[in-house]
Design a protein around this motif. Structure first.
Motif, PDB file in Angstrom:
ATOM      1  N   GLU A 177       0.837  -1.203   0.000  1.00  0.00           N
ATOM      2  CA  GLU A 177       0.000   0.000   0.000  1.00  0.00           C
ATOM      3  C   GLU A 177       0.873   1.255   0.000  1.00  0.00           C
ATOM      4  O   GLU A 177       0.628   2.204  -0.752  1.00  0.00           O
TER       5      GLU A 177
ATOM      6  N   LYS B 219       2.643   1.622  -3.416  1.00  0.00           N
ATOM      7  CA  LYS B 219       1.720   2.013  -4.492  1.00  0.00           C
ATOM      8  C   LYS B 219       1.520   3.528  -4.540  1.00  0.00           C
ATOM      9  O   LYS B 219       1.282   4.090  -5.601  1.00  0.00           O
ATOM     10  N   HIS B 220       1.627   4.179  -3.380  1.00  0.00           N
ATOM     11  CA  HIS B 220       1.400   5.617  -3.306  1.00  0.00           C
ATOM     12  C   HIS B 220       2.689   6.431  -3.350  1.00  0.00           C
ATOM     13  O   HIS B 220       2.663   7.640  -3.154  1.00  0.00           O
TER      14      HIS B 220
END
Length: 47
Positions: A13, A16-17
């Protein structure tokens, strides 16, 4: 019941950012900052 994410899912997560690769220490910091995973270890690894 909501299923908690794993450490791996939390790291994915974070990555991904991110617009760049991150060292483990930054991934860990962002996991904590965004409450993506609750670490239960008494003695966490030092980065």
């Amino acid at each position: 019941m909501k299923r908690e994410r794993t450490i791996t899912q939390a790291a994915i997560e974070v990555l991904k950012h991110s617009d760049k690769p991150l060292p483990v220490s930054e991934i860990y910091a962002k996991i904590i900052e965004h409450s993506l995973y609750e670490f239960h270890a008494q003695d966490r690894c030092q980065f």
